[in-house]
Write a protein that holds these residues in place. Structure first.
Motif, PDB file in Angstrom:
ATOM      1  N   GLU A 183      79.955  24.046   5.062  1.00  0.00           N
ATOM      2  CA  GLU A 183      79.544  24.941   6.133  1.00  0.00           C
ATOM      3  C   GLU A 183      78.161  25.485   5.840  1.00  0.00           C
ATOM      4  OE1 GLU A 183      81.190  28.663   8.787  1.00  0.00           O
ATOM      5  OE2 GLU A 183      82.374  27.933   7.105  1.00  0.00           O
ATOM      6  N   ARG A 184      77.306  25.329   6.816  1.00  0.00           N
ATOM      7  CA  ARG A 184      75.965  25.892   6.710  1.00  0.00           C
ATOM      8  C   ARG A 184      75.995  27.247   7.390  1.00  0.00           C
ATOM      9  NH1 ARG A 184      70.276  23.597   8.955  1.00  0.00           N
ATOM     10  NH2 ARG A 184      69.084  25.371   8.251  1.00  0.00           N
ATOM     11  N   LYS A 185      75.644  28.266   6.619  1.00  0.00           N
ATOM     12  CA  LYS A 185      75.725  29.631   7.124  1.00  0.00           C
ATOM     13  C   LYS A 185      74.343  30.151   7.494  1.00  0.00           C
ATOM     14  CE  LYS A 185      79.775  30.366   4.305  1.00  0.00           C
ATOM     15  NZ  LYS A 185      80.323  30.954   3.115  1.00  0.00           N
ATOM     16  N   ARG A 186      74.330  31.045   8.428  1.00  0.00           N
ATOM     17  CA  ARG A 186      73.078  31.671   8.852  1.00  0.00           C
ATOM     18  C   ARG A 186      72.613  32.642   7.772  1.00  0.00           C
ATOM     19  NH1 ARG A 186      73.445  34.064  14.528  1.00  0.00           N
ATOM     20  NH2 ARG A 186      73.332  31.874  14.975  1.00  0.00           N
ATOM     21  N   GLU A 187      71.307  32.675   7.565  1.00  0.00           N
ATOM     22  CA  GLU A 187      70.743  33.607   6.589  1.00  0.00           C
ATOM     23  C   GLU A 187      70.959  35.033   7.069  1.00  0.00           C
ATOM     24  OE1 GLU A 187      66.606  32.703   6.268  1.00  0.00           O
ATOM     25  OE2 GLU A 187      66.960  30.649   5.633  1.00  0.00           O
ATOM     26  N   GLU A 188      71.091  35.934   6.109  1.00  0.00           N
ATOM     27  CA  GLU A 188      71.229  37.339   6.479  1.00  0.00           C
ATOM     28  C   GLU A 188      69.932  37.817   7.117  1.00  0.00           C
ATOM     29  OE1 GLU A 188      72.615  40.002   3.460  1.00  0.00           O
ATOM     30  OE2 GLU A 188      74.037  38.526   2.693  1.00  0.00           O
ATOM     31  N   GLU A 189      70.080  38.556   8.206  1.00  0.00           N
ATOM     32  CA  GLU A 189      68.891  39.065   8.886  1.00  0.00           C
ATOM     33  C   GLU A 189      68.328  40.245   8.110  1.00  0.00           C
ATOM     34  OE1 GLU A 189      69.363  39.713  13.064  1.00  0.00           O
ATOM     35  OE2 GLU A 189      70.581  37.908  13.293  1.00  0.00           O
ATOM     36  N   LYS A 190      67.014  40.245   7.981  1.00  0.00           N
ATOM     37  CA  LYS A 190      66.339  41.318   7.264  1.00  0.00           C
ATOM     38  C   LYS A 190      65.810  42.333   8.267  1.00  0.00           C
ATOM     39  CE  LYS A 190      65.138  38.262   3.502  1.00  0.00           C
ATOM     40  NZ  LYS A 190      64.111  37.501   2.848  1.00  0.00           N
ATOM     41  N   GLU A 191      65.675  43.541   7.813  1.00  0.00           N
ATOM     42  CA  GLU A 191      65.196  44.636   8.656  1.00  0.00           C
ATOM     43  C   GLU A 191      63.827  44.293   9.240  1.00  0.00           C
ATOM     44  OE1 GLU A 191      65.606  48.215  10.513  1.00  0.00           O
ATOM     45  OE2 GLU A 191      67.064  47.470   9.063  1.00  0.00           O
ATOM     46  N   GLY A 192      63.698  44.397  10.549  1.00  0.00           N
ATOM     47  CA  GLY A 192      62.425  44.175  11.218  1.00  0.00           C
ATOM     48  C   GLY A 192      62.095  42.716  11.485  1.00  0.00           C
ATOM     49  N   VAL A 193      62.977  41.796  11.099  1.00  0.00           N
ATOM     50  CA  VAL A 193      62.732  40.365  11.304  1.00  0.00           C
ATOM     51  C   VAL A 193      63.696  39.867  12.369  1.00  0.00           C
ATOM     52  CG1 VAL A 193      62.752  38.085  10.229  1.00  0.00           C
ATOM     53  CG2 VAL A 193      62.014  40.072   8.909  1.00  0.00           C
ATOM     54  N   LYS A 194      63.159  39.115  13.336  1.00  0.00           N
ATOM     55  CA  LYS A 194      64.027  38.549  14.366  1.00  0.00           C
ATOM     56  C   LYS A 194      63.630  37.102  14.620  1.00  0.00           C
ATOM     57  CE  LYS A 194      61.204  40.111  18.222  1.00  0.00           C
ATOM     58  NZ  LYS A 194      61.155  40.819  19.469  1.00  0.00           N
ATOM     59  N   TYR A 195      64.588  36.331  15.047  1.00  0.00           N
ATOM     60  CA  TYR A 195      64.334  34.926  15.365  1.00  0.00           C
ATOM     61  C   TYR A 195      63.600  34.834  16.697  1.00  0.00           C
ATOM     62  CZ  TYR A 195      67.430  33.099  11.740  1.00  0.00           C
ATOM     63  OH  TYR A 195      68.001  32.757  10.546  1.00  0.00           O
ATOM     64  N   GLY A 200      70.866  22.223   3.850  1.00  0.00           N
ATOM     65  CA  GLY A 200      71.038  23.669   3.831  1.00  0.00           C
ATOM     66  C   GLY A 200      72.407  24.154   3.411  1.00  0.00           C
ATOM     67  N   VAL A 201      73.288  23.251   3.001  1.00  0.00           N
ATOM     68  CA  VAL A 201      74.630  23.658   2.570  1.00  0.00           C
ATOM     69  C   VAL A 201      74.612  23.799   1.048  1.00  0.00           C
ATOM     70  CG1 VAL A 201      77.081  23.077   2.541  1.00  0.00           C
ATOM     71  CG2 VAL A 201      75.681  22.435   4.505  1.00  0.00           C
ATOM     72  N   LYS A 202      74.994  24.967   0.572  1.00  0.00           N
ATOM     73  CA  LYS A 202      75.036  25.202  -0.871  1.00  0.00           C
ATOM     74  C   LYS A 202      76.191  24.413  -1.475  1.00  0.00           C
ATOM     75  CE  LYS A 202      73.100  29.777  -0.318  1.00  0.00           C
ATOM     76  NZ  LYS A 202      73.329  31.204  -0.364  1.00  0.00           N
ATOM     77  N   SER A 203      76.012  23.947  -2.710  1.00  0.00           N
ATOM     78  CA  SER A 203      77.045  23.115  -3.339  1.00  0.00           C
ATOM     79  C   SER A 203      78.383  23.850  -3.435  1.00  0.00           C
ATOM     80  CB  SER A 203      76.593  22.631  -4.715  1.00  0.00           C
ATOM     81  OG  SER A 203      76.328  23.728  -5.561  1.00  0.00           O
ATOM     82  N   GLY A 204      78.357  25.166  -3.541  1.00  0.00           N
ATOM     83  CA  GLY A 204      79.605  25.934  -3.579  1.00  0.00           C
ATOM     84  C   GLY A 204      80.330  25.969  -2.248  1.00  0.00           C
ATOM     85  N   ASP A 205      79.626  25.607  -1.164  1.00  0.00           N
ATOM     86  CA  ASP A 205      80.234  25.597   0.170  1.00  0.00           C
ATOM     87  C   ASP A 205      80.657  24.192   0.597  1.00  0.00           C
ATOM     88  OD1 ASP A 205      79.899  28.346   0.484  1.00  0.00           O
ATOM     89  OD2 ASP A 205      77.891  28.121   1.342  1.00  0.00           O
ATOM     90  N   ILE A 206      80.623  23.236  -0.334  1.00  0.00           N
ATOM     91  CA  ILE A 206      81.008  21.852  -0.036  1.00  0.00           C
ATOM     92  C   ILE A 206      82.357  21.568  -0.687  1.00  0.00           C
ATOM     93  CG2 ILE A 206      80.428  19.419  -0.375  1.00  0.00           C
ATOM     94  CD1 ILE A 206      77.480  20.247  -0.457  1.00  0.00           C
TER      95      ILE A 206
END
Length: 152
Positions: free
Chosen positions: A83-95, A62-68
């Motif tokens: 660094e593996r970053k959390r995806e941006e939360e979308k409106e109306g979506v929750k974990y 899940g780490v993008k090559s630009g973040d390595i």
């Protein structure tokens, strides 16, 4: 006022506690050290030796090559981080459940003397970073020096 008074005893006790606390804080690991130690413990890696190279395979899902980052520190320490970053939360979506690890990934490897730090390549594919460090050619054996003996 007497030196055995409760006030002096309390002040003396507070001063002793302050010294102990200060000393403990000076010996305590820094946040950066703790974060890096956790990142290193959570980053699995394999190391192979080939006839002409060393290969480091590091799991970085899940780490993008630009973040390595792949760096060489102190002329012989290979530092691999990302660094593996959390995806941006979308409106109306929750974990409902969040188990996948986010945050820093890091490993350090001391390179052997015959590692060529000028010939390092890195490829990220399917969540695995493969870093190849070529070996320096072996030094040529020193030829014995022949001294000509003169006749006197």
């Amino acid at each position: 006022m007497d030196l055995d008074s409760p006030l002096f005893n309390t002040l003396h006790h507070i001063m002793d506690l302050t010294d102990d606390t200060t000393e403990k804080n000076l010996n305590a690991p820094t946040r950066t050290y703790v974060r890096d130690a956790k990142a290193m413990a959570a980053t699995p890696a394999d190391v192979k030796e080939h006839p002409n190279s060393y290969v480091f395979m590091v799991d970085m899902p899940g780490v993008k090559s630009g973040d390595i980052k792949v760096q060489v520190e102190d002329e012989n320490v290979l530092l691999i981080s990302g660094e593996r970053k959390r995806e941006e939360e979308k409106e109306g979506v929750k974990y409902l459940k969040m188990e996948r690890r986010i945050g820093k990934l890091m490993r350090k490897f001391v390179l052997p003397e015959n590692a060529n730090i000028e010939a390092i390549s890195a490829i990220s594919q399917d969540g695995v970073l493969t870093v190849t460090v070529n070996k320096l050619p072996p030094p040529e054996p020193k030829k014995p020096k022949t001294i000509q003996v003169k006749v006197a």
